[in-house]
Design an enzyme around this catalytic site. Structure first.
Site, short mmCIF file in Angstrom:
data_model
loop_
_atom_site.label_atom_id
_atom_site.label_comp_id
_atom_site.label_asym_id
_atom_site.label_seq_id
_atom_site.Cartn_x
_atom_site.Cartn_y
_atom_site.Cartn_z
N ALA A 70 0.75 -1.00 0.02
CA ALA A 70 0.09 0.07 0.00
C ALA A 70 0.96 1.29 0.16
O ALA A 70 2.24 1.16 0.55
CB ALA A 70 -0.92 -0.16 1.24
N GLY A 115 0.54 -5.13 0.87
CA GLY A 115 -0.53 -5.06 0.05
C GLY A 115 -0.40 -5.97 -1.04
O GLY A 115 -1.41 -6.39 -1.64
N GLU A 118 -0.88 -9.09 -0.55
CA GLU A 118 -2.17 -9.60 -0.33
C GLU A 118 -3.22 -9.54 -1.64
O GLU A 118 -3.95 -10.35 -1.68
CB GLU A 118 -2.66 -8.50 0.65
CG GLU A 118 -2.06 -8.55 2.19
CD GLU A 118 -2.40 -7.25 2.95
OE1 GLU A 118 -2.03 -6.19 2.69
OE2 GLU A 118 -3.00 -7.55 4.11
N GLU A 138 4.94 -5.11 7.15
CA GLU A 138 4.21 -4.25 8.00
C GLU A 138 4.67 -3.87 9.37
O GLU A 138 4.63 -2.67 9.98
CB GLU A 138 2.68 -4.46 8.10
CG GLU A 138 1.87 -4.52 6.80
CD GLU A 138 2.01 -5.57 5.90
OE1 GLU A 138 2.71 -6.46 6.28
OE2 GLU A 138 1.08 -5.51 4.76
N1 CO8 Z 1 4.67 3.02 -0.86
C1 CO8 Z 1 4.91 4.23 -1.57
N2 CO8 Z 1 6.00 4.46 -2.18
C2 CO8 Z 1 6.92 3.24 -2.31
C3 CO8 Z 1 6.58 1.98 -1.89
C4 CO8 Z 1 5.35 1.83 -1.01
N3 CO8 Z 1 4.80 0.77 -0.33
N4 CO8 Z 1 7.40 1.21 -2.11
C5 CO8 Z 1 8.56 1.77 -2.83
N5 CO8 Z 1 8.12 3.28 -2.83
C6 CO8 Z 1 8.97 4.26 -3.70
C7 CO8 Z 1 9.99 4.62 -2.92
O1 CO8 Z 1 9.52 5.69 -1.99
C8 CO8 Z 1 10.77 5.17 -4.18
O2 CO8 Z 1 10.33 6.28 -4.39
P1 CO8 Z 1 11.30 7.56 -4.54
O3 CO8 Z 1 12.22 7.24 -6.06
O4 CO8 Z 1 10.39 8.74 -5.07
O5 CO8 Z 1 12.31 7.85 -3.36
C9 CO8 Z 1 10.57 4.36 -5.03
O6 CO8 Z 1 9.32 3.65 -4.79
C10 CO8 Z 1 11.58 3.11 -5.42
O7 CO8 Z 1 11.79 2.70 -4.07
P2 CO8 Z 1 13.15 2.30 -3.60
O8 CO8 Z 1 14.23 3.41 -3.73
O9 CO8 Z 1 12.97 2.21 -1.96
O10 CO8 Z 1 13.66 0.98 -4.16
P3 CO8 Z 1 14.77 -0.04 -3.52
O11 CO8 Z 1 15.04 -1.00 -4.74
O12 CO8 Z 1 15.89 0.56 -2.76
O13 CO8 Z 1 13.89 -0.82 -2.61
C11 CO8 Z 1 11.78 -1.98 -1.83
C12 CO8 Z 1 12.70 -1.50 -2.79
C13 CO8 Z 1 12.68 -2.97 -0.80
C14 CO8 Z 1 10.70 -2.73 -2.26
C15 CO8 Z 1 11.65 -0.93 -0.82
O14 CO8 Z 1 11.04 0.41 -1.92
C16 CO8 Z 1 10.63 -1.14 0.19
O15 CO8 Z 1 11.01 -1.46 1.27
N6 CO8 Z 1 9.30 -0.68 -0.06
C17 CO8 Z 1 8.32 -0.65 1.26
C18 CO8 Z 1 7.72 -2.09 1.30
C19 CO8 Z 1 6.64 -2.07 2.28
O16 CO8 Z 1 6.97 -1.74 3.46
N7 CO8 Z 1 5.57 -2.55 1.83
C20 CO8 Z 1 4.39 -2.83 2.79
C21 CO8 Z 1 3.63 -1.41 2.92
S1 CO8 Z 1 2.57 -1.44 4.20
C22 CO8 Z 1 0.93 -2.30 3.44
O17 CO8 Z 1 1.19 -2.78 2.45
C23 CO8 Z 1 0.12 -2.48 4.30
C24 CO8 Z 1 -1.33 -3.15 3.54
C25 CO8 Z 1 -2.49 -2.90 4.16
C26 CO8 Z 1 -2.99 -1.59 4.17
C27 CO8 Z 1 -4.38 -1.61 4.80
C28 CO8 Z 1 -4.72 -0.11 4.54
C29 CO8 Z 1 -4.73 1.03 5.33
#
Ligand code: CO8
Length: 264
Positions: A70, A115, A118, A138
């Site tokens: 998400a 998400g 999911e 999460e």
């Molecule tokens: N949300 C928003 N932006 C994201 C997300 C995300 N989940 N994942 C990546 N991005 C963005 C980064 O911020 C980055 O943006 P920018 O270039 O503007 O800085 C761009 O995508 C590229 O990402 P990275 O630079 O971080 O790329 P890396 O190769 O270094 O890392 C990863 C890749 C490991 C995937 C890393 O991006 C990461 O850890 N992302 C987050 C993963 C995460 O924690 N996901 C779970 C989110 S919580 C969730 O999904 C809850 C679901 C239930 C929701 C319920 C509703 C309220």
């Protein structure tokens, strides 16, 4: 495609053997924001109303990510009430996907986190490219899965594996996902969509009516899931009353490690 109106975050194509929906937010690794979920809802309704009898494939644009979760930027400032609403909204759409009358296939071409995992789990079949990575990270953000992951992960891989993945937040590769039964098949990098289309082609020999009936019966066995979903949404929202949620999400956005306070 005209039938779905103007789509900004999804690309929908009609192939001979399947409808393919691609999440198209590559700049955020295809993270699910409200716009993506709203458009997915619209497309699922339109396909259903039209009586589409083709399998449905879901994938992410580009080679890096299926869906990296998400959208953390969108969630960071949510109130508990907004978080509850967002969780219920996502749960409703993923349940709609799960109950889609034809076979749904996730072609996982990179990160499937939070998400994103999911979303893949709300599909019937998961085909992973060898570079795919799965996880429910999460707890590292001070929250819990909120789009049905607490329920579907345990149903798919068993409670022991679900506890390992959700409590550690660790990421697993495609081979480990295959070993624990999270995905059905692993193919070479760049080949997940092609393999999903091959799988869809084999389904076209079967009765679309019988497939729809079989799906209803198989998912009817998930007794108690509605209660679990309601509890998940409540607990998800409750995380937004605790300081760890702000700390976890602000740390991600600032590209630093979170500093969760521990007492005792
Ligand atoms: N949300 C928003 N932006 C994201 C997300 C995300 N989940 N994942 C990546 N991005 C963005 C980064 O911020 C980055 O943006 P920018 O270039 O503007 O800085 C761009 O995508 C590229 O990402 P990275 O630079 O971080 O790329 P890396 O190769 O270094 O890392 C990863 C890749 C490991 C995937 C890393 O991006 C990461 O850890 N992302 C987050 C993963 C995460 O924690 N996901 C779970 C989110 S919580 C969730 O999904 C809850 C679901 C239930 C929701 C319920 C509703 C309220």
């Amino acid at each position: 495609m005209e039938r779905f109106g103007n789509l900004e975050t999804l690309a929908v194509t009609q192939e001979d053997v399947a409808t393919v929906i691609s999440i198209a937010r590559q700049e955020a690794l295809n993270a699910l924001n409200k716009a993506v979920l709203t458009e997915l809802d619209t497309v699922l309704d339109a396909l259903r109303d039209y009586g589409s009898s083709k399998p449905l494939i879901i994938t992410g644009e580009g080679s890096r990510a299926f869906v990296a979760g998400a959208d953390i930027g969108e969630m960071a400032g949510m109130s508990p009430e907004e978080a509850l609403e967002f969780s219920r909204f996502g749960q409703r759409i993923f349940s709609k996907l799960e109950s889609f009358p034809q076979v749904t296939i996730a072609a996982v071409n990179g990160y499937a986190l939070g998400g994103g995992n999911e979303l893949a789990m709300a599909c019937d079949i998961r085909i992973a490219a060898s570079n795919a990575r799965f996880g429910q990270p999460e707890v590292g953000l001070g929250i819990i899965p909120g789009f049905g992951g607490t329920q579907r992960l345990a149903q798919i891989v068993g409670r022991a594996n679900a506890l390992d993945l959700i409590l550690s937040g660790r990421m697993i590769n495609a081979q480990e996902a295959l070993r624990i039964g999270l995905v059905h098949k692993v193919v070479d990098e760049g080949k997940a969509l092609e393999e999903a289309l091959n799988y869809a082609k084999t389904l076209m020999n079967n009765s679309a009516f019988a497939i729809a009936q079989a799906k209803k019966v198989l998912y009817a066995g998930s007794a108690g899931k509605d209660d679990g979903m309601a509890l998940e949404a409540d607990m998800f929202s409750g995380c937004f009353k605790h300081p760890d949620q702000r700390e976890g999400m602000n740390a991600f956005l600032a590209k630093r490690k979170p500093d969760f306070k521990r007492e005792g």
